[in-house]
Design a protein around this motif. Structure first.
Motif, short mmCIF file in Angstrom:
data_model
loop_
_atom_site.label_atom_id
_atom_site.label_comp_id
_atom_site.label_asym_id
_atom_site.label_seq_id
_atom_site.Cartn_x
_atom_site.Cartn_y
_atom_site.Cartn_z
N GLY A 610 0.58 -1.33 0.09
CA GLY A 610 0.06 0.13 0.06
C GLY A 610 0.67 1.06 0.07
N GLY A 611 0.25 2.35 -0.46
CA GLY A 611 0.83 3.69 -0.59
C GLY A 611 0.64 4.33 -1.81
N ARG A 612 1.35 5.40 -2.06
CA ARG A 612 1.21 6.52 -3.15
C ARG A 612 2.26 6.10 -4.20
NH1 ARG A 612 2.56 12.21 -4.23
NH2 ARG A 612 0.74 13.16 -5.36
N TYR A 613 1.75 5.94 -5.24
CA TYR A 613 2.45 5.72 -6.56
C TYR A 613 2.26 6.67 -7.84
CZ TYR A 613 3.30 1.18 -4.11
OH TYR A 613 3.72 0.07 -3.53
N GLY A 614 3.44 6.75 -8.59
CA GLY A 614 3.38 7.64 -9.59
C GLY A 614 2.98 6.91 -11.01
N LEU A 615 2.58 7.39 -11.94
CA LEU A 615 2.34 6.68 -13.26
C LEU A 615 2.83 7.72 -14.35
CD1 LEU A 615 -1.04 5.11 -12.79
CD2 LEU A 615 1.05 3.92 -12.78
N THR A 627 7.64 13.77 -19.35
CA THR A 627 7.32 15.08 -18.55
C THR A 627 6.41 15.90 -19.57
OG1 THR A 627 9.56 15.65 -19.65
CG2 THR A 627 9.43 14.90 -17.35
N ASP A 628 6.09 15.26 -20.74
CA ASP A 628 5.32 16.17 -21.71
C ASP A 628 4.01 16.02 -21.06
OD1 ASP A 628 7.41 16.88 -23.30
OD2 ASP A 628 7.22 14.93 -24.31
N ALA A 629 3.49 14.96 -20.54
CA ALA A 629 1.98 14.98 -19.98
C ALA A 629 2.28 15.00 -18.32
CB ALA A 629 1.24 13.89 -20.47
N ALA A 630 1.32 15.55 -17.55
CA ALA A 630 1.48 15.43 -16.21
C ALA A 630 1.57 14.25 -15.62
CB ALA A 630 0.33 16.44 -15.64
N PRO A 631 2.31 13.75 -15.03
CA PRO A 631 2.24 12.38 -14.22
C PRO A 631 1.07 12.08 -13.28
CG PRO A 631 3.86 13.66 -13.10
CD PRO A 631 3.46 14.19 -14.14
N SER A 632 0.59 11.07 -13.21
CA SER A 632 -0.57 10.83 -12.55
C SER A 632 -0.28 10.08 -10.98
CB SER A 632 -1.61 9.73 -13.12
OG SER A 632 -2.16 10.43 -14.33
N TYR A 633 -0.90 10.24 -9.94
CA TYR A 633 -0.58 9.46 -8.70
C TYR A 633 -1.85 8.69 -8.35
CZ TYR A 633 3.11 12.94 -9.28
OH TYR A 633 4.23 13.85 -9.79
#
Length: 650
Positions: A610-615, A627-633
């Motif tokens: 569990g926890g926070r992840y970036g996509l 970096t051209d599109a804002a990452p999703s979390y």
């Protein structure tokens, strides 16, 4: 473990800016194994002691074709240094530069050139240049089919990773071209080489090496070219960033090959596993000379004496050969066999490693003698250079070795052991570990990677301990390369930098030399142009996430790809790669998203806890970087077994 931190060293490098003294110029008054970034060949004495008041500095800002620089496009910043009394070029200098858009001419005129340089060198947010010509990026070559781009100057809170350049297959080797414009990566399983532009860090070319070629090691040539070993056919071919096919191959002999190159003439030397050595004229792709030797281990081109140096894994001797005839012209006795060679780009001294004995020999090839020997890091395999030091990386122990170049040139060898591991490493005979290039000279220091610990140790010249560490994201890193955005000496006395300038208008070009203490400001201009000449033409992307699931369970995410102008869905993208990563950068997984409906793409991940992840998403075919599109979390709810999974995280 040291905290991940990297300090900007420009202010220290130009510390003379802070000294009190007379202004040196008025505003607008006219006013082969290691990766080595050497200045063009020049006499070591050339303009060495030229005082500041004798140096003429001229500059120009232009487009890549020599025309006016255009906003949104690539620009070349060219600086020439000349001794006004003799007319000789002033060589081997480090130039620091910034460009400031002149928003108010009166305000610009009120601040002296030296004061502006002093403020910009500090790197304060409140005194930030519109274009910084001193930054660099770190590129990490990953065995898991990607090149990671890290900005060591910026902490993105969850990661220093700026983007990921996906590769279509596992890489074998890489090298930057002689002009610094391109990084070439070989992909043996696909018989391809990839060309990556070092300015916008995108793939600009897939080079077909021919069926069964199995491209392997790479050697830099002048311009945007490189020589590539074809392990499948025992040959050498030439590639360049402007062509989708390699040159006609030249047969050498059974792989693996050892290569070296004379950048001035374009001549390539290659030695086969059976000892057959050839000299190749790359203009005609023809063998001009050949010979046969035994037990070759390393090869190095020596620009000073104009000789090819060859080391032996059995005999303690360094042999020198005429490049035209490949006839032996000299031999220098050593105390041990040679396993790797490197060239001090300033003095021309040769550094030879003895892996079994963990020792180094410093050789004056022109005088034909060894001037110093001594111990270095355990089981040494790689040498790199910064301005004032040579660095030796070993496969064992918990330290690397720093050697002061001025002492080496005086025949003195005082090795400095610097920590590069939290615990001693075990030496290995793994060819990938031996071949890996993990020293990245950066400014007045270097970074030494330790893939097992997922960090690079940041070392500044003159310090006995690392300043800190930079995360390198994963244990599959086989190479680390610093892409220096600063000025490079392209020919004696001429220095160039490349940049993408986003705004048109009048600029102030601020330049500072490391020696002598000289600061100059000169005007420049950038013409208006079509916005986005170098921007990403890929589609805009929106991400629609499903509800979070408990950690450890698979979860599917979807993205909609749309045309940025019409908003219509973008169909048929087959290389939409998704990177999922943990906040610490310790865990990361990549996959390719599949199109499940018109313009809708889905990817599934199984998270470790569990926890926070970036996509982050990327697509080479659409020139879309992470970096051209804002990452999703996304937030993954914890599960009861997280405590056990924590211990098993990769």
């Amino acid at each position: 473990m040291l905290k991940p931190v990297l300090l900007v060293t420009v202010a220290l490098a130009v510390a003379g800016l802070a000294a009190q003294g007379q202004e040196q110029a008025m505003d607008h008054s006219g006013h082969t194994m290691p990766m080595i970034h050497a200045a063009p060949e020049a006499s070591p004495q050339a303009a060495r002691d030229v005082p500041a008041d004798r140096i003429t500095l001229t500059s120009r800002v232009e487009g890549p074709d020599g025309g006016p620089a255009v906003a949104g496009g690539e620009a070349r910043i060219v600086v020439t240094l000349t001794d006004r009394e003799t007319g000789a070029p002033v060589t081997n200098r480090q130039i620091y530069g910034w460009m400031e858009l002149v928003r108010n001419a009166q305000v610009t005129a009120e601040i002296s050139c030296r004061s502006r340089a002093r403020l910009l060198a500090r790197g304060n947010v409140t005194a930030k240049a519109d274009v910084d010509l001193n930054s660099y990026k770190l590129l990490m070559l990953n065995a898991d089919r990607a090149v990671s781009v890290v900005n060591p100057h910026v902490d993105f809170t969850i990661t220093n990773m700026e983007k990921v350049i996906p590769l279509p297959a596992a890489p074998f080797d890489w090298r930057m071209s002689g002009d610094g414009s391109t990084v070439f990566v070989t992909l043996p399983t696909l018989d391809l080489a990839v060309a990556i532009d070092t300015l916008d860090l995108t793939v600009v070319r897939l080079v077909d090496m021919g069926g069964g070629a199995r491209p392997a090691t790479v050697t830099a040539l002048g311009g945007n070219r490189a020589a590539v070993e074809l392990a499948g056919t025992g040959a050498v071919a030439i590639i360049d960033a402007g062509s989708e096919a390699s040159s006609r191959p030249v047969a050498v002999g059974p792989a693996p090959l050892i290569m070296a190159a004379d950048m001035a003439t374009g001549r390539v030397f290659a030695a086969a596993a059976d000892g057959h050595v050839v000299a190749v004229d790359t203009a005609r792709m023809a063998v001009t000379a050949d010979t046969t030797l035994s037990a070759l281990s390393a090869m190095l081109w020596l620009p000073g004496p104009g000789r090819l140096a060859i080391g032996s894994a059995q005999d303690p001797v360094l042999r020198l050969f005429d490049p035209v005839t490949l006839a032996e012209t000299d031999s220098i006795p050593l105390s041990a066999p040679v396993t790797a060679l490197a060239l001090d780009p300033q003095s021309g001294l040769v550094l030879a490693l003895d892996r079994a004995g963990s020792r180094i020999s410093v050789i004056d090839a022109e005088a034909g003698r060894v001037i110093a020997t001594g111990p270095v890091a355990d089981t040494p395999v790689e040498i790199g250079f910064s301005h004032a030091y040579a660095y030796v990386r070993g496969l064992g122990g918990d330290t690397f070795t720093a050697l002061e170049l001025e002492e080496l040139r005086d025949g003195k060898l005082t090795p400095i052991a610097i920590q590069d591991a939290a615990a001693p490493k075990r030496p290995t005979d793994d060819p990938a570990a031996v071949r890996a290039r993990l020293i990245a000279p950066a400014g007045h220091g270097a970074l030494i990677a330790n893939p097992a610990e997922r960090v690079a140790y940041d070392y500044m010249e003159g310090m006995n301990v690392p300043m800190g560490t930079v995360p390198i994201y994963g244990t599959a890193v086989t190479g680390m390369l610093a892409i220096d955005r600063g000025f490079r000496e392209t020919q004696p006395g001429t220095y160039e930098a490349r940049a993408i300038i986003t705004s048109a208008g009048p600029y102030e070009l601020v330049m500072a030399l490391d020696r002598p203490d000289l600061v100059v400001c000169q005007p420049a201009s950038v013409d208006p142009g079509a916005a986005g000449d170098k921007t990403n033409p890929g589609p805009s992307v929106t991400a629609a996430l499903t509800d979070p699931a408990e950690g450890g369970r698979q979860q599917t995410f979807t993205w909609r790809l749309a045309d940025p102008a019409s908003g219509a869905p973008v169909l048929g993208v087959t290389d939409l790669r998704i990177l999922a990563y943990s906040p610490s950068g310790v865990w990361q997984k990549r996959t390719v998203a599949r199109e499940t409906a018109d313009g809708i793409y889905s990817a599934t991940f199984s998270f470790p806890k569990g926890g926070r992840y970036g996509l982050a998403i990327s697509s080479v075919s659409r020139r879309l970087g992470p970096t051209d599109a804002a990452p999703s979390y996304v937030t993954i709810r914890p599960s009861p077994d997280d405590a056990f999974q924590e211990e098993s995280l990769p």
